[in-house]
Design a protein around this motif. Sequence first.
Motif: not given
Length: 539
Positions: A87, A69, A82, A304, A301, A90, A73, A110, A114
């Motif tokens: 994503n 993930m 994505p 997820n 972000e 995003t 991004a 991002a 994350s």
Amino acid sequence: MDLIFASLEILARWDVVLALLVGSVGGVLIGAIPGVGPAVAIAILLPATFSMDPIVGLTVLLGIYGSSMYGGAIPAILINTPGTAVNALTTYDGFPMTARGEARRALSLAYSSSFFGGVFSVICLILFAPVLARIAPLFGSREIFLAALLGIILVVVAHRGQSLIAAALACFGIFLNTVGLEAVKYSKRYTFDQSFLSSGIDLIVVVLGLFALSQAFFLLQGEDEKTRITKLKGGLFQGLRELGRHPRVAGVSASFGVLMGMIPGVGEFTAQFLSYTYAQKSSKRPDDFGHGSSEGLIAAETSNNAVPAAAMVPLLALGIPGEALTAMMLSVFYVHNVVPGPQLFQNDMPFVVALYLALLILNVIVLVFLLFATNQLIKVVKIPNRFLGVCILTLSFVGVYSLRNSATDCIIAAVFGLIGFVLKRLSLPAVPIILGMVLGGIMEVKLRAGMARVKTPFDFIERPVSMILFLMILGVLFIHFRRVWLDRKELKQEKWSTKHSSTTFGAHLSRRRDYLLTERGKKLRAKRSMLSRRSTDKN
């Protein structure tokens, strides 16, 4: 502390460290390539992990699962595509930042979000591990059966608008699990006197077909797209400072990710939706969302990336996967005779904590790697789709054949690849098939074991945990059917209002037409009478 040291001792091996590096960096690369995704990569690598130690094989897969993930991004922000399905949200705020010339800021934010979501999730689960160890012994055969049933129901109802087809596909997965010799009396089921079906349909063959081969077919039938990416200038550390200015959004989003990850069948999409909605409604600048809002990017972000560690809870505590990726990991446990469930928490708690610490370490590795290697990493976005399709196709067939050196498995995988391709083209989910196969096997075994002590149907739910699970099943079904009824009621009201408004409008037009016809008739009669008088005067 003794538990932490014992877990670190498990991780302090050269092969585990190498697995962490390969899994984390490889996951970023896979996530950054649009069209591949972690499911395809894990499906391809599964046969190779069967020959490794459990901690090594699971560390590689966890690295890919947890770090993909991050990489997903990159194309989402830079080219509005994505890298992984999760994503997609995003792109809402990441790509508008790039359009404003703030690509470096968006990527940095991002990465930082994350990282915070992943670390927050792992810390929460390490703190909750002793609690899970106390709760796990309360789960017997009946409780695990009900938990597996609840998992299938949650997967079905999570596909809103496609519940019936999701249920049908889950039942199809349960049926696939019954093919072959059953485990108690070794009687043949649905083999149709075909020897190759006596050993059943292997889960890994189905996984490789539905996810890897179908994606290869999808890439091969498409066209290559040319992408232009400008080189980023400057450092990528500013996102860490900017994330600190939005602690509320980051904390709430990470909490949603943890909660949604622990519920089977829910996952990243629900966590993102709840986090993004909360962030927008609580923001002082809600109109910026969808146009380059830093809060929107943080919410998407953070949530997820908080899910992967939380998704390991039902897998490790009950042996129940909540999605396709954890279902694939479950097969690694089974190959090495490591049975996830209550006994794992009782007898091998250091192994469980070692997996969580591996997730924590891989988040650190990924963040450091991305902060220094993004400019080189963005080149993978330019790999042609058809070349990727050929590579995935080749690796998938090699992986399937290596399982049992069987060409029949390759044919079965190709059939499921076509099924997965059709499901992709029709926008239908393939995950219920996999979860049906996994949870169906668990339900059959636990139901048979539990029925030995059950004399009446009420004995099945006489214990507190089984009663709670049964009430949860009833609650989920009630909420789902109520929602379906309300949706249908609303649809009927819309149809009635549309019909009523069109009827009223039609009646108005009809009356207006009659009026006009009447006026025209009067004029026509007046004109005729006038012409008649003129002709009479001439005569």
